[in-house]
Design an enzyme around this catalytic site. Structure first.
Site, mmCIF file in Angstrom:
data_model
loop_
_atom_site.group_PDB
_atom_site.id
_atom_site.type_symbol
_atom_site.label_atom_id
_atom_site.label_comp_id
_atom_site.label_asym_id
_atom_site.label_seq_id
_atom_site.Cartn_x
_atom_site.Cartn_y
_atom_site.Cartn_z
ATOM 1 N N CYS A 169 50.575 21.726 39.177
ATOM 2 C CA CYS A 169 49.164 21.435 39.441
ATOM 3 C C CYS A 169 48.288 22.628 39.102
ATOM 4 O O CYS A 169 47.113 22.466 38.771
ATOM 5 C CB CYS A 169 48.977 21.082 40.917
ATOM 6 S SG CYS A 169 49.871 19.605 41.430
ATOM 7 N N HIS A 203 63.348 18.149 26.936
ATOM 8 C CA HIS A 203 63.396 17.616 25.576
ATOM 9 C C HIS A 203 64.505 18.315 24.798
ATOM 10 O O HIS A 203 64.616 19.559 24.823
ATOM 11 C CB HIS A 203 62.057 17.813 24.875
ATOM 12 C CG HIS A 203 62.009 17.182 23.522
ATOM 13 N ND1 HIS A 203 62.410 17.850 22.374
ATOM 14 C CD2 HIS A 203 61.628 15.942 23.120
ATOM 15 C CE1 HIS A 203 62.263 17.052 21.334
ATOM 16 N NE2 HIS A 203 61.790 15.882 21.756
ATOM 17 N N ASP A 355 58.096 16.051 17.294
ATOM 18 C CA ASP A 355 58.839 14.884 17.760
ATOM 19 C C ASP A 355 58.261 14.355 19.070
ATOM 20 O O ASP A 355 58.147 13.132 19.273
ATOM 21 C CB ASP A 355 60.317 15.248 17.942
ATOM 22 C CG ASP A 355 61.147 14.064 18.407
ATOM 23 O OD1 ASP A 355 61.334 13.124 17.607
ATOM 24 O OD2 ASP A 355 61.598 14.068 19.573
ATOM 25 N N CYS A 383 41.775 16.041 41.830
ATOM 26 C CA CYS A 383 43.051 15.864 41.136
ATOM 27 C C CYS A 383 43.380 14.382 41.013
ATOM 28 O O CYS A 383 43.793 13.909 39.955
ATOM 29 C CB CYS A 383 44.150 16.606 41.893
ATOM 30 S SG CYS A 383 45.762 16.572 41.089
#
Length: 395
Positions: A169, A203, A355, A383
């Site tokens: 955050c 990833h 990608d 938020c």
């Protein structure tokens, strides 16, 4: 032969007069050239903390940083930010002076963006052409300036791409809140449609590039010592009140470390440690400097630092890890203290980012399933509004 020339062949009549040919050809060529309007590029907005380009930019950078209630919520924020920024500017200027007089993060981000444009045009022709923009949170180019540039360029489709692999955050969340606040004022009709890549901690491409950088650094140790080198994955710490609020950053950083160690086959011992604590509040630990002192006391000599939450060199790597911790390591007799090279403009990293963006665009969803979920102890209504804004984008 171009399309225009092919079309003209059927219309131009033979004539001995060059003037007649010119008057026939030029208007038709102009009509053909304007028949298909140019498609506006797909914007890829690289979001990061940023850094001062030179020593004069240090004070504005610190003022923006300490004015950010999403990152550092303090009483009387506007006044306190001015006092703290003024007090800390000389010390921080000294740090930047020791790494060349300014942060290289803008140069690296700009280079990453240009390389990403080229690769995305190849991988995703349907969304081409692509154009990269930079939106730093605390240094130029700031978010409102970037939005203004995009509007000038006629952008109608944009991907907000965080350069923080792991979500917090206080980092990605703060950047998205700032983007949302400015879009409310600058694009109330929502002419630009947004989607968000808010994290990518596991990833495969990111994991691979980290692993290869570690392997390259391990080769610099003597073969007989290589497997005993301790891998220290260092990430920017968080105040414990943010951690206890439910911020996902610690577990996402740990997830990156776990995947990298799996890829490396767990050949080396490792620890996840935390750097850059500031102020009197309790922070997530163990602290990096305390870890170095502890391992020196325990007889460990070979320690390899891996900045696992940064994708570019900046003051936390070049000054804090290389100089400050490097000096401490030398003082404590840690003769095998080293740091892996940052990702910067490694083509393998750019391939991973391309990608990620290509898959994100093809999925045609504005946000991930994680982004709308607020921290369980969140009390920042802005938020929640920001998350709903991006979640409700119509692509």
């Amino acid at each position: 032969m171009s399309v225009a020339r092919a079309a003209l062949r059927g219309f131009a009549r033979p004539s001995s007069s060059s003037t007649l040919a010119t008057t026939t050809v030029v208007p038709l060529a102009r009509r053909l050239a304007t028949a298909a309007p140019t498609k506006p590029p797909t914007a890829v907005v690289l979001m990061n903390l940023g850094g001062p380009k030179d020593l004069d930019a240090v004070h504005p950078f610190l003022l923006n940083l300490f004015s950010d209630g999403d990152l550092i919520p303090i009483p009387f924020q506007k006044y306190a930010a001015r006092v703290i920024a003024a007090r800390r500017t000389p010390k921080i200027q000294e740090q930047y002076a020791q790494i060349g007089g300014g942060s290289p993060i803008h140069a690296w981000t700009e280079r990453q963006g240009k390389m990403l444009e080229k690769r995305l045009d190849e991988l995703s022709p349907a969304s081409a052409p692509h154009k990269s923009y930079i939106a730093f949170r605390y240094a130029a180019p700031l978010t409102p300036d970037t939005i203004a540039e995009m509007q000038k360029d006629g952008i109608t489709r944009a991907v907000a791409l965080t350069l923080y692999p792991q979500y917090s955050c206080s980092t990605t969340g703060s950047s998205l809140n700032e983007l949302w606040r400015n879009l409310k004022e600058m694009d109330p009709q929502e002419k630009i449609q947004w989607s968000v890549v808010d994290r990518f901690p596991t990833h495969p491409g990111l994991v691979e590039v980290f692993a290869r950088h570690i392997e390259d650094s391990l080769k610099t140790y003597p073969p007989e010592e290589r497997d005993s080198v301790v891998l220290l994955f260092s990430a920017h710490s968080l105040p414990m009140d943010i951690v206890n609020r439910g911020d996902p950053y610690p577990q996402e950083v740990a997830a990156t470390v776990a995947r990298v160690m799996d890829r490396l086959g767990h050949k080396n011992p490792f620890r996840l440690i935390w750097q850059s604590q500031v102020g009197p509040r309790p922070w997530l630990g163990p602290k990096t400097d305390a870890v170095l002192e502890g391992y020196a006391r325990l007889g460990q000599k070979n320690l390899l630092m891996i900045p696992i939450a940064f994708v570019s060199d900046h003051v936390e790597t070049l000054f804090e890890v290389d100089l400050e911790y490097g000096h401490l390591a030398k003082e404590k007799g840690l003769t095998g203290y080293k740091r892996v090279e940052s990702l910067n403009a490694d083509p393998l990293f750019i391939e991973a980012m391309a990608d990620i963006v290509k898959s994100h665009i093809a999925e045609n969803k504005p946000v991930s399933t994680q982004l709308p979920l607020r921290c369980p102890m969140c009390t920042n209504e802005k938020c929640g509004e920001s998350k709903r804004f991006f979640q409700n984008q119509r692509l």
